[in-house]
Design a protein around this motif. Sequence first.
Motif, short mmCIF file in Angstrom:
data_model
loop_
_atom_site.label_atom_id
_atom_site.label_comp_id
_atom_site.label_asym_id
_atom_site.label_seq_id
_atom_site.Cartn_x
_atom_site.Cartn_y
_atom_site.Cartn_z
N ALA A 209 10.64 0.99 -0.47
CA ALA A 209 10.46 1.24 -1.94
C ALA A 209 9.40 0.23 -2.53
CB ALA A 209 11.91 1.17 -2.79
N ILE A 210 9.54 -0.96 -2.08
CA ILE A 210 8.51 -2.16 -2.48
C ILE A 210 7.40 -1.70 -1.88
CG2 ILE A 210 8.13 -4.37 -2.45
CD1 ILE A 210 11.13 -5.11 -2.35
N TYR A 211 7.29 -1.40 -0.60
CA TYR A 211 5.87 -1.32 -0.16
C TYR A 211 5.31 0.12 -0.56
CZ TYR A 211 2.31 -0.92 3.52
OH TYR A 211 1.12 -0.98 4.28
N SER B 283 5.56 1.59 -3.50
CA SER B 283 5.39 1.20 -4.84
C SER B 283 3.95 0.55 -4.95
CB SER B 283 6.28 0.34 -5.86
OG SER B 283 7.55 0.99 -5.64
N TRP B 284 3.87 -0.48 -3.96
CA TRP B 284 2.43 -1.09 -3.96
C TRP B 284 1.44 0.02 -3.36
CZ3 TRP B 284 -0.38 -1.05 0.53
CH2 TRP B 284 -1.85 -1.88 0.32
N GLU C 179 15.33 -0.23 0.26
CA GLU C 179 14.86 -1.27 -0.75
C GLU C 179 13.56 -1.80 -0.17
OE1 GLU C 179 17.49 -4.17 -1.23
OE2 GLU C 179 18.96 -2.97 -2.58
N ILE D 60 1.20 3.18 -3.92
CA ILE D 60 1.09 4.14 -4.88
C ILE D 60 0.31 3.45 -5.89
CG2 ILE D 60 2.07 5.59 -6.72
CD1 ILE D 60 4.30 6.05 -4.55
N PHE D 61 0.48 2.43 -6.33
CA PHE D 61 -0.19 1.44 -7.47
C PHE D 61 -1.52 1.32 -7.28
CE2 PHE D 61 -0.77 -2.65 -9.85
CZ PHE D 61 -0.90 -2.15 -11.18
#
Length: 357
Positions: free
Chosen positions: A222-224, A226-227, A219, A229-230
């Motif tokens: 996944a947060i890191y 996502s950041w 989890e 990639i964004f």
Amino acid sequence: MSAKLLAVNLAALTCSSLFYGMFSVLFATSMYLLVGRYLATRRSGNSPRESIFRSTVFIAAICLFCAVTAHWITTVYRAFLAFVYFQHGDSALEFYADAAQVTELVQEGFLMISILIGDSLIIHRLWVVWEHRLTVIVFPICSLAALTMTSAVSMYTTSRKIPGKDVFSDPWLTSNCILTLVTNVYSTVLIIIKVWNITRVARPIGGSSLRGFLVIVVESAAIYASWAIFFTVTYQTRSLVQFIVIQAAPEVVGIVNALIHTRVGLGWAIEAQESPAPSQMAFAKVGRTRTPQGTEETGAESWMRPSSVDFGRGLKESSLDVERVSLGGDRSATEELPVAGGDVPCIEEEEKAQGEP
């Protein structure tokens, strides 16, 4: 463009403050749980071999908190400079457009330090999970070294940038983002493989579950990811939203690591509350034991048969039996142990049944 640049910098200040507040709460909670568990372990007599105040995780967490705090203070200070002190607040746009400002370089420096500490922590977790195997961490160490080099080059090119030049002309920012993403994905995948292989062949009988730790790591990664990639998408599409994403990066790194420490610490606290008292012990009965289904099994089978009862509830609900122990045949020396799982016939009744006087 001018109004949008000011708007995104104000939005970046707001998001950074919000995320920093979340990080501060998680950091304080994780430190309270980690230090509290360490002190409780020392009071119980099971003193750890190494002090927690010298551990790599504790020192790195403190350094990360200092870097994130310094970055947030610099962000707030830059806002005051832009709207109050720089040319009496009349040139806020010019201030934010000048990437060669000293405060901009300091802010970027704390940003890079936070990311480097976060990547070092995930590499340290990989090293620990893989039992200190150096061959596993060679690749992420190389990517971390490359990230350090590209970060230094990026800060140098930023300091030489002409005011008013396109902010999307720095290719090193994209390289930094890709390198940190590769490090985290590689380390997380290998941690998943190792923990999954362990839990597939061995099922824990008591204590915390390794799969729970696996969920925490996935989890947080996944947060890191996502950041990262964004940010890459917004930077490549030349969107001003990338200012908000990059300014909140240290806080996101801090939140990801604090989440792992907090959830692990909460698991320790729950496990300590549900664990049985040290005086509660169970012994396997020697001989044959009557099971609830009416069948008999030997003492070895009774010992090996896993109990579905939670040992934290005490021996009253346990399926193991405890017999009286006679020391040297003297009844006065006979010690009566607590019985769990039913009554045990007295010694006198057994002697009568065998026809002994």
